[in-house]
Every structure is written in structure tokens, then in C-alpha cells.
Scaffold this motif. Structure first.
Motif, PDB file in Angstrom:
ATOM      1  N   THR A  68       0.829  -1.206   0.000  1.00 24.03           N
ATOM      2  CA  THR A  68       0.000   0.000   0.000  1.00 24.03           C
ATOM      3  C   THR A  68       0.864   1.258   0.000  1.00 24.03           C
ATOM      4  O   THR A  68       0.504   2.262  -0.618  1.00 24.03           O
ATOM      5  N   ILE A  69       2.010   1.206   0.683  1.00 24.17           N
ATOM      6  CA  ILE A  69       2.931   2.346   0.657  1.00 24.17           C
ATOM      7  C   ILE A  69       3.421   2.580  -0.763  1.00 24.17           C
ATOM      8  O   ILE A  69       3.446   3.715  -1.258  1.00 24.17           O
ATOM      9  N   ALA A  70       3.795   1.488  -1.445  1.00 23.35           N
ATOM     10  CA  ALA A  70       4.245   1.604  -2.835  1.00 23.35           C
ATOM     11  C   ALA A  70       3.127   2.100  -3.735  1.00 23.35           C
ATOM     12  O   ALA A  70       3.364   2.789  -4.734  1.00 23.35           O
ATOM     13  N   ASP A  71       1.879   1.753  -3.361  1.00 26.79           N
ATOM     14  CA  ASP A  71       0.709   2.147  -4.147  1.00 26.79           C
ATOM     15  C   ASP A  71       0.286   3.578  -3.851  1.00 26.79           C
ATOM     16  O   ASP A  71      -0.535   4.156  -4.569  1.00 26.79           O
ATOM     17  N   GLY A  72       0.814   4.145  -2.763  1.00 29.91           N
ATOM     18  CA  GLY A  72       0.455   5.511  -2.395  1.00 29.91           C
ATOM     19  C   GLY A  72      -0.889   5.624  -1.718  1.00 29.91           C
ATOM     20  O   GLY A  72      -1.491   6.703  -1.699  1.00 29.91           O
ATOM     21  N   SER A  73      -1.389   4.529  -1.147  1.00 29.97           N
ATOM     22  CA  SER A  73      -2.704   4.550  -0.517  1.00 29.97           C
ATOM     23  C   SER A  73      -2.576   4.355   0.985  1.00 29.97           C
ATOM     24  O   SER A  73      -1.522   3.987   1.502  1.00 29.97           O
ATOM     25  N   GLU A  74      -3.674   4.599   1.692  1.00 26.81           N
ATOM     26  CA  GLU A  74      -3.702   4.421   3.132  1.00 26.81           C
ATOM     27  C   GLU A  74      -3.785   2.926   3.459  1.00 26.81           C
ATOM     28  O   GLU A  74      -4.377   2.146   2.723  1.00 26.81           O
ATOM     29  N   PRO A  75      -3.203   2.502   4.588  1.00 31.10           N
ATOM     30  CA  PRO A  75      -3.289   1.093   4.986  1.00 31.10           C
ATOM     31  C   PRO A  75      -4.740   0.660   5.173  1.00 31.10           C
ATOM     32  O   PRO A  75      -5.598   1.459   5.562  1.00 31.10           O
ATOM     33  N   PHE A  76      -5.015  -0.585   4.877  1.00 28.76           N
ATOM     34  CA  PHE A  76      -6.358  -1.136   5.063  1.00 28.76           C
ATOM     35  C   PHE A  76      -6.240  -2.548   5.623  1.00 28.76           C
ATOM     36  O   PHE A  76      -5.220  -3.217   5.452  1.00 28.76           O
ATOM     37  N   ALA A  77      -7.280  -2.991   6.288  1.00 29.06           N
ATOM     38  CA  ALA A  77      -7.299  -4.321   6.875  1.00 29.06           C
ATOM     39  C   ALA A  77      -7.596  -5.367   5.804  1.00 29.06           C
ATOM     40  O   ALA A  77      -8.372  -5.122   4.876  1.00 29.06           O
ATOM     41  N   VAL A  78      -6.957  -6.521   5.952  1.00 29.01           N
ATOM     42  CA  VAL A  78      -7.233  -7.664   5.079  1.00 29.01           C
ATOM     43  C   VAL A  78      -7.544  -8.859   5.990  1.00 29.01           C
ATOM     44  O   VAL A  78      -6.664  -9.661   6.310  1.00 29.01           O
ATOM     45  N   PRO A  79      -8.797  -8.965   6.447  1.00 28.64           N
ATOM     46  CA  PRO A  79      -9.150 -10.108   7.279  1.00 28.64           C
ATOM     47  C   PRO A  79      -9.205 -11.388   6.453  1.00 28.64           C
ATOM     48  O   PRO A  79      -8.969 -11.375   5.236  1.00 28.64           O
ATOM     49  N   MET A  80      -9.507 -12.482   7.108  1.00 26.81           N
ATOM     50  CA  MET A  80      -9.572 -13.784   6.456  1.00 26.81           C
ATOM     51  C   MET A  80     -11.021 -14.259   6.457  1.00 26.81           C
ATOM     52  O   MET A  80     -11.711 -14.206   7.473  1.00 26.81           O
ATOM     53  N   GLY A  81     -11.494 -14.726   5.294  1.00 30.51           N
ATOM     54  CA  GLY A  81     -12.848 -15.219   5.198  1.00 30.51           C
ATOM     55  C   GLY A  81     -12.981 -16.615   5.780  1.00 30.51           C
ATOM     56  O   GLY A  81     -12.005 -17.245   6.189  1.00 30.51           O
ATOM     57  N   VAL A  82     -14.210 -17.124   5.788  1.00 30.15           N
ATOM     58  CA  VAL A  82     -14.452 -18.465   6.319  1.00 30.15           C
ATOM     59  C   VAL A  82     -13.729 -19.524   5.490  1.00 30.15           C
ATOM     60  O   VAL A  82     -13.463 -20.629   5.969  1.00 30.15           O
ATOM     61  N   ASP A  83     -13.416 -19.186   4.239  1.00 32.19           N
ATOM     62  CA  ASP A  83     -12.692 -20.097   3.360  1.00 32.19           C
ATOM     63  C   ASP A  83     -11.180 -19.934   3.492  1.00 32.19           C
ATOM     64  O   ASP A  83     -10.427 -20.526   2.731  1.00 32.19           O
ATOM     65  N   ARG A  84     -10.741 -19.080   4.439  1.00 31.22           N
ATOM     66  CA  ARG A  84      -9.331 -18.796   4.724  1.00 31.22           C
ATOM     67  C   ARG A  84      -8.675 -17.897   3.679  1.00 31.22           C
ATOM     68  O   ARG A  84      -7.495 -17.591   3.779  1.00 31.22           O
ATOM     69  N   ALA A  85      -9.419 -17.462   2.681  1.00 35.43           N
ATOM     70  CA  ALA A  85      -8.871 -16.569   1.665  1.00 35.43           C
ATOM     71  C   ALA A  85      -8.888 -15.132   2.169  1.00 35.43           C
ATOM     72  O   ALA A  85      -9.757 -14.750   2.976  1.00 35.43           O
ATOM     73  N   PRO A  86      -7.944 -14.283   1.728  1.00 35.84           N
ATOM     74  CA  PRO A  86      -7.963 -12.873   2.123  1.00 35.84           C
ATOM     75  C   PRO A  86      -9.233 -12.181   1.640  1.00 35.84           C
ATOM     76  O   PRO A  86      -9.731 -12.463   0.547  1.00 35.84           O
ATOM     77  N   VAL A  87      -9.757 -11.279   2.456  1.00 33.21           N
ATOM     78  CA  VAL A  87     -10.925 -10.484   2.085  1.00 33.21           C
ATOM     79  C   VAL A  87     -10.442  -9.073   1.779  1.00 33.21           C
ATOM     80  O   VAL A  87     -10.049  -8.321   2.678  1.00 33.21           O
ATOM     81  N   TRP A  88     -10.468  -8.716   0.495  1.00 29.58           N
ATOM     82  CA  TRP A  88      -9.936  -7.431   0.056  1.00 29.58           C
ATOM     83  C   TRP A  88     -11.023  -6.363   0.052  1.00 29.58           C
ATOM     84  O   TRP A  88     -12.190  -6.659  -0.232  1.00 29.58           O
ATOM     85  N   PRO A  89     -10.672  -5.100   0.328  1.00 27.30           N
ATOM     86  CA  PRO A  89     -11.667  -4.025   0.277  1.00 27.30           C
ATOM     87  C   PRO A  89     -12.192  -3.839  -1.142  1.00 27.30           C
ATOM     88  O   PRO A  89     -11.531  -4.214  -2.119  1.00 27.30           O
ATOM     89  N   PRO A  90     -13.392  -3.264  -1.274  1.00 30.40           N
ATOM     90  CA  PRO A  90     -13.916  -2.965  -2.611  1.00 30.40           C
ATOM     91  C   PRO A  90     -12.925  -2.114  -3.407  1.00 30.40           C
ATOM     92  O   PRO A  90     -12.305  -1.191  -2.866  1.00 30.40           O
ATOM     93  N   GLY A  91     -12.768  -2.444  -4.676  1.00 34.70           N
ATOM     94  CA  GLY A  91     -11.862  -1.686  -5.535  1.00 34.70           C
ATOM     95  C   GLY A  91     -10.436  -2.164  -5.522  1.00 34.70           C
ATOM     96  O   GLY A  91      -9.593  -1.626  -6.251  1.00 34.70           O
ATOM     97  N   ILE A  92     -10.129  -3.185  -4.695  1.00 34.16           N
ATOM     98  CA  ILE A  92      -8.779  -3.736  -4.605  1.00 34.16           C
ATOM     99  C   ILE A  92      -8.807  -5.189  -5.046  1.00 34.16           C
ATOM    100  O   ILE A  92      -9.666  -5.966  -4.634  1.00 34.16           O
TER     101      ILE A  92
END
Length: 246
Positions: A68-92
Motif C-alpha cells: 500500500t505504501i508503494a501504491d500511495g494509498s492508506e493502509p487497510f485491513a485484510v481479514p480472512m474469510g471463512v474459506d481462509r482466503a484474504p478479504v480485500w476491500p472494494p476496488g482492490i
């Protein structure tokens, strides 16, 4: 083998080269993961994890922060779904990969990709039982001349990693957990590219549809990436709607 920070950074540079300038890549060493640096939504996901898994999880999110630093954006949380896959914010769109020594995270907020997948594996021979599960009849090589050739055992781990990257790429789009026989891989060693072909329909993908990717051999590891451009994904989803309406 414990990889130095400089060596891990080499993987991030290779991933950026393979995925292109619209993707930002961060990296971390799993052993250096620190749950104290997790955001609240992420920390909640670590309940019940053994210390090693918690460190790996934290390292993955540290790699996301670097991206995110390289992308120039603010940090965001990436929790884990019930399937253990990362849950990305909308637009990412993004993907996280790690071995025992290397952790990478790739993210993109551009309109270039509908999904991306990355994987990193130790470049060691697959045990016979694992190879029997991973390698199938449709997997093979494509030589520089365009002629198909059978796989050799030295390419098995590359096929394994390519399937992992392709599975990670398709999952956010289909929500489907696939077996190793669901995709066949055609490796092109001269260009270090590959094509993953769907052997049966999954979501908006029909049998015969493909994902493209690339790979790099770095030290004693294999790095693979797969992606699908958003324009192609839109055509596939439109096709499904058209078929459904006759």
C-alpha cells in the motif's frame, strides 16, 4: 534456509516485473511477523492460531502494508474469510503467498485486472504421492518452436506452483475450490510463461477458457503469477448471461 531481506526483496521485484506497473508488491519474512502490528479486524482472525501460523498471517499483512505504501494509498485491513482466503476491500484486487522463508503480497486498484494470483514454492522435487495428485494428462511443455512436449520431473514443482497461482486468481471470481485436475498447465520454459486451461466449467469460465501467467526461478524457489484482465473477464461474464438467455 533462512532468506535475507535482500533476497526476499528480489522476489518482490520479480513479481512486479511479471505483473506489470499497475500492481504493487510488498514483502516480509514470515519469522518476523508480529501480531502486535495487525489491525483489529485482522487480529480477530488469529484466534486459535498456533504461533507459527500467526506469524505467517501477520507477515502477510505486513507485506500488504508495504504494497500500500508503494501504491500511495492508506493502509487497510485484510481479514480472512471463512474459506481462509484474504478479504480485500472494494476496488482492490490482490493475492498473498508465502513459504517458510518468504512472504509476498500483490495489490492493484487499477482497472487493468479483474483478479491476480501469486504463489511461491521451494524448488524441490515433489514427493511421488503429491506429484500423482498434482500432475495430470493435460499438463505439458510448449517448446520454442510451438511443439508440445511431455513434462519432465524437474518441471513438476513449476506446474504445481502455476496451478496454485491460477487457483488463487480464479477464486475471487468464482468462489470455487478446485482440485488439481480442474486446470491443465502448459509451461513455456524459454519465455517462462504458462497458460492454465480450464478442464471443466467453473462459474463464468467454460471448459477450454484460459488464464495466463509467468514464473521465475530465484535461488531455491519458484515464483509464479497469474492474472485475468478486466476486459476479458467482462466478456466472459457477458457470454454467460447471453447463454443463460438463449
Amino acid at each position: 534456509m533462512i532468506c535475507s531481506s535482500d533476497h526476499v526483496a528480489e522476489f518482490a521485484r520479480a513479481a512486479r516485473r511479471l505483473l506489470g506497473p499497475s500492481v504493487s508488491v510488498g514483502y516480509a519474512q514470515p519469522a518476523m511477523g508480529d501480531a502486535a502490528n495487525l489491525l483489529p479486524a485482522e487480529l480477530h482472525c488469529t484466534a486459535g492460531m498456533v504461533p507459527q501460523r500467526k506469524n505467517e498471517f501477520a507477515a502477510g499483512r505486513a507485506a500488504v502494508r508495504m504494497a500500500t505504501i508503494a501504491d500511495g494509498s492508506e493502509p487497510f485491513a485484510v481479514p480472512m474469510g471463512v474459506d481462509r482466503a484474504p478479504v480485500w476491500p472494494p476496488g482492490i484486487v490482490g493475492s498473498i503467498a508465502h513459504s517458510s522463508d518468504i512472504c509476498l503480497a500483490a495489490i492493484s486498484r487499477s482497472r487493468r485486472y479483474a483478479a491476480i494470483g501469486i504463489d511461491v514454492e521451494p524448488n524441490v522435487a515433489l514427493p511421488p504421492d503429491i506429484a500423482a495428485e498434482v500432475i495430470h494428462e493435460g499438463d505439458g511443455l510448449e517448446l520454442e518452436s510451438g511443439v508440445a512436449a511431455p513434462l519432465t520431473k524437474q518441471h513438476y514443482v513449476e506446474v504445481f506452483s502455476a496451478k496454485e497461482a491460477a487457483y488463487k486468481c480464479q477464486f475471487p471470481l468464482t468462489g470455487s475450490v478446485l482440485g488439481f485436475d480442474a486446470l491443465s498447465i502448459r509451461l513455456m520454459p524459454q519465455s517462462q510463461r504458462f497458460v492454465a486451461r480450464f478442464e471443466r466449467g467453473v462459474g463464468s469460465f467454460q471448459a477450454g477458457d484460459t488464464l495466463e501467467g509467468g514464473y521465475a526461478l530465484i535461488g531455491d524457489h519458484v515464483l509464479t503469477v497469474a492474472s485475468i484482465p478486466i476486459e476479458r473477464w467482462e466478456k466472459l461474464t457477458l457470454r454467460k448471461v447471453q447463454v443463460a438467455h438463449g
